[in-house]
Structure formats: C-alpha cells, structure tokens
Write a protein that holds these residues in place. Structure first.
Motif, PDB file in Angstrom:
ATOM      1  N   SER A  94     -35.447  40.524 108.720  1.00  0.00           N
ATOM      2  CA  SER A  94     -35.828  40.877 110.086  1.00  0.00           C
ATOM      3  C   SER A  94     -36.848  39.892 110.644  1.00  0.00           C
ATOM      4  O   SER A  94     -36.713  39.409 111.774  1.00  0.00           O
ATOM      5  CB  SER A  94     -36.392  42.300 110.123  1.00  0.00           C
ATOM      6  OG  SER A  94     -35.400  43.248 109.786  1.00  0.00           O
TER       7      SER A  94
ATOM      8  N   ASN B  52     -31.985  40.920 115.407  1.00  0.00           N
ATOM      9  CA  ASN B  52     -32.470  42.036 114.602  1.00  0.00           C
ATOM     10  C   ASN B  52     -31.532  43.237 114.692  1.00  0.00           C
ATOM     11  O   ASN B  52     -31.448  44.033 113.756  1.00  0.00           O
ATOM     12  CB  ASN B  52     -33.878  42.446 115.056  1.00  0.00           C
ATOM     13  CG  ASN B  52     -34.908  41.401 114.696  1.00  0.00           C
ATOM     14  OD1 ASN B  52     -35.176  40.490 115.482  1.00  0.00           O
ATOM     15  ND2 ASN B  52     -35.490  41.503 113.519  1.00  0.00           N
TER      16      ASN B  52
ATOM     17  N   THR C  51     -35.033  51.294 110.114  1.00  0.00           N
ATOM     18  CA  THR C  51     -34.746  50.122 110.952  1.00  0.00           C
ATOM     19  C   THR C  51     -35.495  50.208 112.278  1.00  0.00           C
ATOM     20  O   THR C  51     -35.937  49.186 112.816  1.00  0.00           O
ATOM     21  CB  THR C  51     -33.238  49.972 111.216  1.00  0.00           C
ATOM     22  OG1 THR C  51     -32.742  51.131 111.907  1.00  0.00           O
ATOM     23  CG2 THR C  51     -32.473  49.800 109.913  1.00  0.00           C
TER      24      THR C  51
ATOM     25  N   GLN D 160     -32.153  50.091 118.523  1.00  0.00           N
ATOM     26  CA  GLN D 160     -31.967  49.767 117.111  1.00  0.00           C
ATOM     27  C   GLN D 160     -31.539  50.997 116.320  1.00  0.00           C
ATOM     28  O   GLN D 160     -30.637  50.930 115.471  1.00  0.00           O
ATOM     29  CB  GLN D 160     -33.258  49.184 116.523  1.00  0.00           C
ATOM     30  CG  GLN D 160     -33.162  48.795 115.052  1.00  0.00           C
ATOM     31  CD  GLN D 160     -32.267  47.603 114.826  1.00  0.00           C
ATOM     32  OE1 GLN D 160     -32.692  46.468 114.889  1.00  0.00           O
ATOM     33  NE2 GLN D 160     -30.975  47.853 114.572  1.00  0.00           N
TER      34      GLN D 160
END
Length: 206
Positions: free
Chosen positions: A85, A99, A135, A189
């Motif tokens: 990341s 990402n 995440t 995300q």
C-alpha cells in the motif's frame, strides 16, 4: 488446511509474494547506505546487492511460501499489505489510485482462503468484513500521509486557479476537503474490497 494450488494460482501468488523480499532488501539497503554514505556509486552497488539478497531469499523460500499461501500468519499478511500500500502510494506520487486494486486483491485472497478451508457462510462474512475494515484503516493511514505531505508542501494558503472555480485553500477549506475526500476514499476502499471478495466467493462456489 489441505489444498492444492493450480499452476495459474501458484503463479499469481508467486508474483505477489516474490517481489516483497527483493523490494524490501533493496529499499532497506538503499536507505541505510544513503544515510551512512555519500558516494552515489557505492550507494547504488549496495542497493543492488540488497536486491540480490532478496533474490536469494526468494530462491530459498518462495516455493514454500506459495504452497502455504493460505496458511500465512495474519500479522505477516498485514505487513505485506501495508508494504504494498505504501509502495504504490509512493509510486503514484501521493495519489492513492492503485491502493484500491491492492485492497481488492486482499478481498479476493480472503474469499479464496474461505473457499479452500470450506468455511461456512457466517465465517466467510466475518472474515471478509475483517479484511474490509483492515483495508479501510490502511486507507486512513494513506490519507494521513497524504495530508502531512500536503501540509509539508505548504498547500494551506495556496491559491487555486481553474477555468471554473478559483479559491484560496485556507485552513478550514483545506481540512474540510481532507475530511470529505478522505472519508470518501475510506468508504470506497471498504466497498471495493467487499465487492471483490463477494464476487470472487460467488464465482468459486457457484
């Protein structure tokens, strides 16, 4: 856990795990030598030597890592995810566009692991949600780094001139943009990781 990886899956897992020791040793050697030494040629040699050490580590252990890909300790997996990341964040010059795919890969990995261990629906959902939360938290870290980068670059007080809109990034405006944009990135995300895991799980259990 009793499972056998296909050649395609072994190749994909190897392509994910293989670069980790190479890049880590390269960056570690480069950073350390840059701090301690002044000669650029020597720094380059040491950095390349670090990459060579990473290649040797791969030669000795990569096949074993691939065979046990779904038995890797969660802390190690977390470290690998954070490593990638931060790496793609730096590669994209502070724009966290790559990402999102990294998070989606984490979701797919979790789904594949649940498939291999023949987990029930409740365990699958719990593991997928944990991965999504993780995440998302890493995206929070990325947003914090991006904010610090912008502050260090003296973005507060910067005058933006566009064909449509012109304004000055005062402190309230800057942090308003950071909070709004950062929240959007974190939620996106989470959603992308969740969708990738669910679609992968549905594909393999269909």
């Amino acid at each position: 856990m009793d499972y056998i990886l296909s050649r395609v899956e072994s190749f994909i897992v190897g392509m994910v795990l293989g670069p980790v020791p190479i890049l880590f040793c390269f960056v570690s050697a480069w950073f350390t030598s840059t701090v301690l030494l002044e000669d650029e040629n020597t720094v380059a040699v040491i950095a390349l030597s670090g990459a060579g050490v990473g290649l040797i580590i791969d030669f000795l252990f990569l096949k074993r890592w691939v065979r046990g890909a779904y038995q890797i300790n969660n802390k190690v997996l977390a470290a690998i995810y954070i490593f990638y990341s931060i790496g793609v964040f730096g590669f994209c010059m502070g724009i966290p566009i790559l990402n999102f795919p990294v998070g989606m890969m984490a979701g797919i990995y979790t789904a594949r692991k649940m498939y291999h261990i023949k987990a029930g629906a409740e365990e699958c959902n719990r593991s997928i949600k944990r991965t999504c939360v993780f995440t998302a938290l890493v995206m929070v870290l990325i947003c914090c780094l991006l904010t610090l980068w912008a502050i260090a670059g003296q973005m507060i007080g910067y005058r933006l001139e566009t064909p449509v809109l012109s304004f000055t990034l005062t402190a309230p405006v800057f942090f308003g943009v950071v909070l709004t944009g950062g929240s959007g990135l974190v939620l996106l995300q989470y959603w992308l990781t969740y969708k990738a895991a669910k679609l992968a799980l549905r594909f393999w259990t269909a």
